[in-house]
Design a protein around this motif. Structure first.
Motif, short mmCIF file in Angstrom:
data_model
loop_
_atom_site.label_atom_id
_atom_site.label_comp_id
_atom_site.label_asym_id
_atom_site.label_seq_id
_atom_site.Cartn_x
_atom_site.Cartn_y
_atom_site.Cartn_z
N SER A 160 1.84 11.28 9.63
CA SER A 160 0.42 11.10 11.13
C SER A 160 -1.63 11.62 9.96
O SER A 160 -1.99 10.65 10.80
CB SER A 160 0.62 12.68 12.26
N SER A 161 -0.75 11.91 8.85
CA SER A 161 -3.13 12.36 8.02
C SER A 161 -3.02 11.68 7.21
O SER A 161 -3.35 11.04 6.90
CB SER A 161 -2.75 13.91 8.05
N MET A 162 -1.73 10.71 6.80
CA MET A 162 -1.89 9.54 5.53
C MET A 162 -2.18 8.61 5.39
O MET A 162 -1.99 8.12 7.08
CB MET A 162 0.26 9.83 4.86
N LEU A 163 -3.06 8.42 4.95
CA LEU A 163 -4.26 7.38 5.28
C LEU A 163 -2.79 5.68 5.47
O LEU A 163 -3.76 4.99 5.78
CB LEU A 163 -5.16 6.90 3.76
N GLU A 164 -2.20 5.55 4.19
CA GLU A 164 -1.41 4.81 4.17
C GLU A 164 -0.55 4.03 5.59
O GLU A 164 -0.65 3.12 6.30
CB GLU A 164 -0.08 4.40 3.19
N ILE A 165 -0.40 5.17 6.68
CA ILE A 165 0.31 5.23 7.72
C ILE A 165 -0.81 5.05 8.63
O ILE A 165 -0.44 5.05 9.49
CB ILE A 165 1.19 6.45 8.24
N GLN A 166 -1.85 5.20 8.69
CA GLN A 166 -3.21 5.36 9.32
C GLN A 166 -3.39 3.79 9.29
O GLN A 166 -3.80 2.92 10.44
CB GLN A 166 -3.86 6.45 9.57
N PHE A 167 -3.68 3.27 8.09
CA PHE A 167 -4.00 2.17 7.79
C PHE A 167 -2.66 1.02 8.31
O PHE A 167 -3.26 -0.13 9.07
CB PHE A 167 -3.74 1.25 6.54
N ASN A 168 -1.42 0.70 8.53
CA ASN A 168 -0.98 0.04 9.03
C ASN A 168 -0.79 0.69 10.46
O ASN A 168 0.03 -0.93 11.00
CB ASN A 168 0.81 1.33 8.41
N ILE B 109 1.25 -1.14 0.12
CA ILE B 109 0.11 0.03 0.22
C ILE B 109 0.79 1.62 0.16
O ILE B 109 0.47 2.18 0.02
CB ILE B 109 -1.09 0.39 1.34
N LEU B 110 2.21 0.88 -0.11
CA LEU B 110 2.89 2.14 0.52
C LEU B 110 3.90 2.15 -1.05
O LEU B 110 4.17 3.56 -1.59
CB LEU B 110 4.34 1.36 1.23
N LEU B 111 3.49 1.40 -2.14
CA LEU B 111 4.24 1.42 -3.36
C LEU B 111 3.71 2.82 -4.38
O LEU B 111 4.31 3.63 -4.39
CB LEU B 111 4.14 0.40 -4.52
N PRO B 112 2.34 3.33 -4.33
CA PRO B 112 2.20 4.18 -5.77
C PRO B 112 2.70 6.08 -5.10
O PRO B 112 3.10 6.74 -5.79
CB PRO B 112 0.52 4.17 -5.44
N ARG B 113 2.39 6.23 -3.33
CA ARG B 113 2.53 7.72 -2.67
C ARG B 113 4.04 7.32 -1.71
O ARG B 113 4.32 8.69 -1.63
CB ARG B 113 1.48 7.92 -1.97
#
Length: 378
Positions: A131-139, A110-114
């Protein structure tokens, strides 16, 4: 600055000890090679995870630094497989166990694209707004769900293994299971503190997060030293059970469903008399590694039937059943005035125990007193 220096110092020491212990586990000669290698892998992953905290000392590319951080997703799966290998003697790694790397793969995909595939400037911008990135929140959510599920799974495996052991064995492996349970509790405490650290990290109290981080390094170091102490002082501690063995409750349930459960009082009494006579005359309980399979072979009674007889009919675990005879024998020795000079340690080995703690626990459970106080009361 002092906190940073202390944190780095403890991190380096913890990494060194983790790598040293993993090298020891891989090279030491033992019959439990898979268990040792799995725990060594867990320690290596732990050391790699710690190395992220030293990133500002080395010129590590951002992609590599984030990838190293995701190694955390492999730690608990490795520990879970280690628990399985310690509990079950016939455990082997199989292709199906690759499922345990799925969270690690998902976290990176999920970190590949962005992140992984964009420019350096975009990577830096992404991390600044992490802290506001969706990928980080998901992980972040995924890793905590994983922690909870794997720890619950580890405790369930230990609970089942302990029940099977009690129903089929009477040796020292109970201490192995008890210790592994304690180790899992310690690990659970560690991850709970890590959760608190992460919570404070995103609040207006970052200093608390930093202090908890130092505490985690210290706690981690203590846990590793504890394992090292146990491994060196108890090389035979980690003995395991046969995963093909079933719980008596499951056997009884199967027999009821298939109408195979024999309720013949005559047959039950005959087998019971045969068993008690065997225990008194042959005294197999003096063997510290006695198993229900050994008794089954000597009595010519199928293991399944013998297990139901002791664990279901007598409503007593095989472990407690055998220990009752050991304790009765120990009581006879303690009452014998001609053996007043024989130490409690000598007695416990003589009657079939090979651990002072398990002897004291069993003795107190049976008599309500410790061996020493029982002797004094005579």
């Amino acid at each position: 600055m002092d906190k940073i220096n202390l944190s780095v110092t403890i991190a380096v020491i913890t990494m060194f000890i983790s790598l040293f212990l993993s090298f020891f586990l891989v090279t030491v000669k033992t019959e439990h090679k898979l268990s040792n290698r799995l725990f060594a892998f867990f320690l290596i992953l732990n050391a790699i995870d710690i190395s992220v905290n030293l990133g500002y000392f080395f010129d590590i590319p951002l992609n590599a630094r984030v990838f190293i951080s995701s190694i955390f997703f492999l730690q608990l799966p490795a520990f879970y497989l280690y628990v399985l290998s310690v509990c079950y003697a016939d455990f082997k790694l199989k292709p199906k166990h690759l499922i345990h790397v799925s969270t690690f793969l998902i976290a990176n995909l999920i970190l590949l694209p962005r992140f992984y595939t964009v420019s350096l400037a975009s990577k830096i911008s992404f991390l600044k707004k992490s802290s506001s990135m969706l990928e980080i929140q998901f992980n972040h959510v995924l890793v905590h769900i994983q922690i909870i599920l794997y720890l619950i799974a580890a405790f369930m495996i230990l609970r089942k293994a302990k029940k099977i052991y009690l129903e089929n064995y009477a040796g020292a492996s109970m201490e192995s299971l008890n210790w592994l349970f304690q180790f899992t509790v310690a690990l659970s405490t560690f991850y709970f503190i890590a959760l608190l650290k992460n919570i404070f990290k995103f609040t207006e109290y970052p200093d608390i997060s930093e202090s908890l981080k130092i505490g985690l390094f210290l706690f981690e170091l203590i846990i590793i030293f504890w394992y090292l102490y146990k491994a060196l002082n108890n090389p035979g501690l980690f003995r395991n059970i046969d995963s093909r063995l079933k719980l008596v409750a499951d056997i009884v349930s199967e027999d009821k469903n298939s109408a195979q459960l024999i309720d013949s009082e005559k047959e039950y009494n005959e087998d019971l008399l045969k068993l008690k006579s065997y225990m008194m005359e042959k005294r197999p309980f003096l063997n510290p590694s006695l198993t229900i399979q050994d008794v089954s072979k000597d009595l010519k009674i199928p293991v399944r039937d013998l297990s139901v007889l002791i664990n279901h009919k007598l409503e007593q675990h095989f472990y407690d059943f055998v220990n009752t005879y050991r304790i009765e024998n120990a009581m006879d020795i303690l009452r014998d005035v001609t053996k007043s000079k024989v130490t409690v340690l000598e007695i416990l080995y003589e009657v079939g125990f090979n651990s002072k703690s398990s002897f004291n626990t069993a003795f107190k459970k049976h008599t309500g007193n410790t061996p020493t106080s029982y002797r004094k009361s005579l």
